[in-house]
Design a protein around this motif. Sequence first.
Motif: not given
Length: 213
Positions: A38-40, A51-56
Amino acid sequence: MALCKQVPKHNPKNQHFGDIFAEQADLKVIAFNEYFDTLVDNNIISTVSLNGQFIEKFYRDKIDELNALISADMHLSDAYLSENSSRSQGKKTRYKLGTICVANDYLLTALSRFDENNKAYLEINDYINCLLNFWSEVDRVYAGRTVALPVLGSGITRFKGYENITDQELLELIAWTFKINRIKFTYPSKAKIVVYEKKSDRINLLSLKSLES
């Protein structure tokens, strides 16, 4: 299975652009790596990836909440593979490719392997087995709901043993593995593949008709 291709706004059929976040679907698939990292930081996870967009978008200031959700998923214990204690960044627990962790209305899916430099890669056999497991996982959790997914694997440049694989071929493999898994989505639920706007010209939907269920 429905195939949603992004088309120009003047298209007479008035089809909409494919945006996995805006897609009208009960469940939406987001690809993670085999560690459910989960580290962007543009090293483990890129800010421009889905993946990064979802977490952000949903967990920018709530990473602990996302990590707790993943850790609390009892099904992941069945998909446990091993511990990689040599990893200096990111998580250390590896899970079986294709495994799904449910996060509200998103299906977080372990799609790619990571090497010692945190670069995503897959062998073509990994990818096919991943998809077969993925569809079995979808069958386990979808419960009559509509599922939308991107072209899984697009953006992973290193398919070992098949370095020049195209988005068209990836899409055909997704449709083929769906078909042979014999998942029957009961109307009105369905599986929809969303093609990213900038890649829509690489997809020939007509050639996929024979693979649709």
